[in-house]
Enzyme design. Structure first.
Site, PDB file in Angstrom:
ATOM      1  N   TYR A   1       0.884  -1.192   0.071  1.00 63.98           N
ATOM      2  CA  TYR A   1       0.002  -0.046  -0.076  1.00 63.98           C
ATOM      3  C   TYR A   1       0.940   1.266  -0.064  1.00 63.98           C
ATOM      4  O   TYR A   1       1.293   1.656   0.894  1.00 63.98           O
ATOM      5  CB  TYR A   1      -0.958  -0.212   1.179  1.00 63.98           C
ATOM      6  CG  TYR A   1      -1.999  -1.005   1.303  1.00 63.98           C
ATOM      7  CD1 TYR A   1      -2.305  -1.787   0.161  1.00 63.98           C
ATOM      8  CD2 TYR A   1      -2.616  -1.402   2.477  1.00 63.98           C
ATOM      9  CE1 TYR A   1      -3.651  -2.667   0.099  1.00 63.98           C
ATOM     10  CE2 TYR A   1      -3.853  -2.485   2.354  1.00 63.98           C
ATOM     11  CZ  TYR A   1      -4.048  -2.931   1.233  1.00 63.98           C
ATOM     12  OH  TYR A   1      -5.165  -4.038   1.176  1.00 63.98           O
TER      13      TYR A   1
ATOM     14  N   PHE B   1     -13.776  -4.073   0.665  1.00 62.77           N
ATOM     15  CA  PHE B   1     -14.655  -3.556  -0.263  1.00 62.77           C
ATOM     16  C   PHE B   1     -16.382  -3.546   0.243  1.00 62.77           C
ATOM     17  O   PHE B   1     -17.078  -3.453  -0.454  1.00 62.77           O
ATOM     18  CB  PHE B   1     -14.750  -4.224  -1.523  1.00 62.77           C
ATOM     19  CG  PHE B   1     -13.352  -4.080  -2.322  1.00 62.77           C
ATOM     20  CD1 PHE B   1     -12.610  -2.923  -2.355  1.00 62.77           C
ATOM     21  CD2 PHE B   1     -12.832  -4.958  -3.361  1.00 62.77           C
ATOM     22  CE1 PHE B   1     -11.470  -2.772  -3.009  1.00 62.77           C
ATOM     23  CE2 PHE B   1     -11.834  -4.973  -3.977  1.00 62.77           C
ATOM     24  CZ  PHE B   1     -10.898  -3.731  -3.735  1.00 62.77           C
TER      25      PHE B   1
ATOM     26  N   GLY C   1     -18.015  -1.608  -2.620  1.00 63.44           N
ATOM     27  CA  GLY C   1     -18.843  -2.551  -3.406  1.00 63.44           C
ATOM     28  C   GLY C   1     -18.016  -2.522  -4.813  1.00 63.44           C
ATOM     29  O   GLY C   1     -16.886  -2.898  -5.075  1.00 63.44           O
TER      30      GLY C   1
ATOM     31  N   THR D   1     -18.485   4.498  -5.726  1.00 61.24           N
ATOM     32  CA  THR D   1     -18.951   5.520  -6.744  1.00 61.24           C
ATOM     33  C   THR D   1     -20.360   4.913  -7.176  1.00 61.24           C
ATOM     34  O   THR D   1     -20.705   3.867  -6.886  1.00 61.24           O
ATOM     35  CB  THR D   1     -17.782   5.320  -8.001  1.00 61.24           C
ATOM     36  OG1 THR D   1     -17.795   3.999  -8.225  1.00 61.24           O
ATOM     37  CG2 THR D   1     -16.379   5.762  -7.587  1.00 61.24           C
TER      38      THR D   1
HETATM   39  N1  NAP Z   1      -6.875  -8.630   0.783  1.00 57.38           N
HETATM   40  C1  NAP Z   1      -7.154  -7.768  -0.128  1.00 57.38           C
HETATM   41  O1  NAP Z   1      -6.946  -8.273  -1.468  1.00 57.38           O
HETATM   42  C2  NAP Z   1      -7.637  -6.492  -0.015  1.00 57.38           C
HETATM   43  C3  NAP Z   1      -7.945  -5.778  -1.139  1.00 57.38           C
HETATM   44  C4  NAP Z   1      -8.546  -4.383  -0.910  1.00 57.38           C
HETATM   45  C5  NAP Z   1      -8.709  -3.927   0.414  1.00 57.38           C
HETATM   46  N2  NAP Z   1      -8.163  -4.489   1.463  1.00 57.38           N
HETATM   47  C6  NAP Z   1      -8.340  -3.937   2.606  1.00 57.38           C
HETATM   48  O2  NAP Z   1      -9.554  -3.821   3.251  1.00 57.38           O
HETATM   49  C7  NAP Z   1      -9.778  -2.396   3.654  1.00 57.38           C
HETATM   50  C8  NAP Z   1     -11.118  -2.118   3.093  1.00 57.38           C
HETATM   51  O3  NAP Z   1     -11.158  -1.783   1.518  1.00 57.38           O
HETATM   52  P1  NAP Z   1     -11.200  -0.308   1.008  1.00 57.38           P
HETATM   53  O4  NAP Z   1     -10.596   0.527   1.703  1.00 57.38           O
HETATM   54  O5  NAP Z   1     -10.870  -0.785  -0.582  1.00 57.38           O
HETATM   55  O6  NAP Z   1     -12.779  -0.218   0.634  1.00 57.38           O
HETATM   56  P2  NAP Z   1     -14.033   0.076   1.455  1.00 57.38           P
HETATM   57  O7  NAP Z   1     -13.806   0.176   3.152  1.00 57.38           O
HETATM   58  O8  NAP Z   1     -15.193  -0.790   1.162  1.00 57.38           O
HETATM   59  O9  NAP Z   1     -14.399   1.309   1.232  1.00 57.38           O
HETATM   60  C9  NAP Z   1     -13.578   2.588   1.221  1.00 57.38           C
HETATM   61  C10 NAP Z   1     -14.064   3.723   0.058  1.00 57.38           C
HETATM   62  O10 NAP Z   1     -14.917   4.158   0.551  1.00 57.38           O
HETATM   63  C11 NAP Z   1     -15.046   5.727   0.951  1.00 57.38           C
HETATM   64  N3  NAP Z   1     -15.496   5.737   2.268  1.00 57.38           N
HETATM   65  C12 NAP Z   1     -14.873   5.183   3.571  1.00 57.38           C
HETATM   66  N4  NAP Z   1     -15.859   5.549   4.719  1.00 57.38           N
HETATM   67  C13 NAP Z   1     -16.880   6.458   4.061  1.00 57.38           C
HETATM   68  C14 NAP Z   1     -18.059   6.967   4.653  1.00 57.38           C
HETATM   69  N5  NAP Z   1     -18.194   6.902   5.905  1.00 57.38           N
HETATM   70  N6  NAP Z   1     -18.778   7.598   3.665  1.00 57.38           N
HETATM   71  C15 NAP Z   1     -18.604   7.549   2.528  1.00 57.38           C
HETATM   72  N7  NAP Z   1     -17.424   7.172   1.758  1.00 57.38           N
HETATM   73  C16 NAP Z   1     -16.774   6.374   2.585  1.00 57.38           C
HETATM   74  C17 NAP Z   1     -13.503   5.935   1.042  1.00 57.38           C
HETATM   75  O11 NAP Z   1     -13.131   7.041   0.477  1.00 57.38           O
HETATM   76  P3  NAP Z   1     -12.696   8.181   1.437  1.00 57.38           P
HETATM   77  O12 NAP Z   1     -11.274   7.675   1.683  1.00 57.38           O
HETATM   78  O13 NAP Z   1     -12.909   9.500   0.743  1.00 57.38           O
HETATM   79  O14 NAP Z   1     -13.481   8.050   2.688  1.00 57.38           O
HETATM   80  C18 NAP Z   1     -13.018   4.678  -0.204  1.00 57.38           C
HETATM   81  O15 NAP Z   1     -13.182   5.435  -1.350  1.00 57.38           O
HETATM   82  C19 NAP Z   1      -8.584  -1.449   2.864  1.00 57.38           C
HETATM   83  O16 NAP Z   1      -8.399  -0.424   3.505  1.00 57.38           O
HETATM   84  C20 NAP Z   1      -7.400  -2.697   2.738  1.00 57.38           C
HETATM   85  O17 NAP Z   1      -6.786  -2.562   4.313  1.00 57.38           O
HETATM   86  C21 NAP Z   1      -7.694  -5.944   1.275  1.00 57.38           C
END
Ligand code: NAP
Length: 303
Positions: free
Chosen positions: A73, A221, A225, A233
Site C-alpha cells: 500500500y 470492499f 462494493g 462510486t
Molecule cells: N486482501 C485484499 O486483497 C484487500 C483488497 C482491498 C482492500 N483490502 C483492505 O480492506 C480495507 C477496506 O477496503 P477499501 O478501503 O478498499 O474499501 P471500503 O472500506 O469498502 O471503502 C473505501 C472507500 O469508501 C470511501 N468511504 C469510506 N468510508 C466512507 C464513509 N463513511 N462515507 C462515504 N464514503 C466512505 C473511501 O473514500 P474516503 O477515503 O474518501 O473516505 C473509499 O473510497 C482496505 O483499506 C485494505 O486494508 C484488502
C-alpha cells in the site's frame, strides 16, 4: 424496520460498541480500520501526510485496535506502513496490525507475486517498515489467477516463518473454502479476508462456514462494493437508502453495519483517509440492523 441504535455523539463514538473477537490470542474490537486509502487521494495523487497521521491517531483514540495494512500500500510519496509507524509507534498495548504477503509491488509500483522462498523477505519488509520484531497477523494474499489452485507451498512457507517467531498468527485472503481447508491442514488460520459487500451472495455460505470453524471473516470492499479500488462510486441501491433513512445514518454506515450483522466472527476494516468518514465508520459499529433490515438488504442485486 426501526431505529434500534442509540444516537452517537463524538463523545460516545467508540469501536468497543461493535463487540470483540479474539484473533488467535489477540482480542480486537470488531470495528477496525483498513489503511489502503491513506496513501492516495481518489485521483491517485499522494494523500496529505498530516491528515493520514491524524486519521490513524484518531482511529486509535476511538478504540480501533485492529488495523489492516500491507507493504504494497504505497503511492509515489506515501507508504501505509511508514504512516502507521510514524503515527502510532511506540505502539499501544493491544493494537493488532495485520498485513499481507505473496502479493507485492516493485519500487516502480508494478505488481509481482513472490515465490514461497521470497515470503520471508516480504515479512521482513513489513517488520522494517512497521518497526516491529514480529508481526501480529499475516494474511497469505492469493492472486486472483490462483483462486482455484493449491496454496500449500506458499502457506507452508509462511507457517515456517510463524514457527520461527517472525509472525504470531496466520490468515488467508482471496481464498475459496477449499483453500481455507488446505491451509488449516498445515497450520492454524485465524482469519479469512475476502471481498464481501451487500449483494455478494456467493460469499455468504463461506462467511457462515468460517464462523462454524472459529475463523474470523474480514470483508474488504464492504463500502466500495462494485467500485472496488476506485472506491464508493455510482448510485446507491434503494434498499440501502431505505435502511439508512430508517436509522438516520449514511449508506456507508449501513454497509459497515450489514457486515457486522453477518455474525459475531465478522470483523469490519473500512478504509478511509477522511477524518469525518472515520468517525462515521466507527459509529457504525454501534448500529444494529434488524432482521427486517437484513432481509430488505438481501434483495440488493448480485454484484
Ligand atoms: N486482501 C485484499 O486483497 C484487500 C483488497 C482491498 C482492500 N483490502 C483492505 O480492506 C480495507 C477496506 O477496503 P477499501 O478501503 O478498499 O474499501 P471500503 O472500506 O469498502 O471503502 C473505501 C472507500 O469508501 C470511501 N468511504 C469510506 N468510508 C466512507 C464513509 N463513511 N462515507 C462515504 N464514503 C466512505 C473511501 O473514500 P474516503 O477515503 O474518501 O473516505 C473509499 O473510497 C482496505 O483499506 C485494505 O486494508 C484488502
Amino acid at each position: 424496520m426501526g431505529c434500534k441504535t442509540p444516537r452517537m455523539t463524538t463523545e460516545t463514538i467508540n469501536a468497543t460498541t461493535s463487540g470483540t473477537w479474539t484473533l488467535g490470542d489477540l482480542p480486537v474490537n470488531r470495528l477496525g480500520f483498513g489503511a489502503m486509502r491513506l496513501t492516495a487521494n481518489a485521483d491517485g495523487s499522494p494523500g496529505d501526510r498530516d491528515r493520514a497521521v491524524a486519521v490513524l491517531r484518531r482511529a486509535v483514540e476511538l478504540g480501533v485496535n485492529h488495523i489492516d495494512t500491507a507493504a504494497f500500500y504505497f503511492s509515489s510519496l506515501r507508504s501505509a506502513n511508514e504512516l502507521i509507524n510514524t503515527a502510532l509507534a511506540p505502539y499501544p498495548d493491544g493494537l493488532v496490525i495485520a498485513t499481507k504477503v505473496w502479493a507485492g509491488r516493485d519500487p516502480s509500483g508494478d505488481w509481482r507475486w513472490a515465490s514461497p522462498a521470497e515470503l520471508r523477505g516480504q515479512v521482513e519488509e513489513n517488520l522494517r517498515q512497521l518497526g516491529r520484531d514480529h508481526l501480529d497477523l499475516v494474511n497469505l494474499r492469493v492472486p486472483r489467477s490462483g483462486q482455484t489452485g493449491s496454496i500449500a507451498e506458499h502457506f507452508g512457507a509462511l507457517a515456517e516463518l510463524r514457527q520461527a517467531g517472525l509472525v504470531r498468527h496466520l490468515g488467508v485472503s482471496n481464498v475459496s473454502p477449499a483453500q481455507l481447508a488446505e491451509a488449516r491442514e498445515i497450520a492454524p488460520v485465524v482469519c479469512v479476508q475476502n471481498a464481501c459487500t451487500i449483494g455478494a451472495r456467493e460469499q455468504l455460505e463461506f462467511v457462515g462456514a468460517c464462523g462454524e470453524q472459529g475463523v474470523a471473516y474480514v470483508p474488504f470492499f464492504a463500502i466500495a462494493g462494485r467500485g472496488r479500488e476506485a472506491g464508493a462510486t455510482g448510485t446507491e441501491h434503494d434498499p440501502v437508502l431505505t435502511v439508512a433513512r430508517a436509522h438516520g445514518v449514511s449508506p456507508a454506515q449501513v454497509r459497515v453495519a450489514w457486515t457486522l450483522g453477518l455474525g459475531a466472527h465478522v470483523l469490519a476494516i473500512p478504509g478511509t483517509g477522511d477524518p469525518v468518514h472515520l468517525e462515521e465508520n466507527v459509529a457504525a459499529g454501534a448500529l444494529r440492523l434488524t432482521e427486517e433490515d437484513m432481509a430488505l438488504l438481501s434483495s440488493v442485486p448480485h454484484v
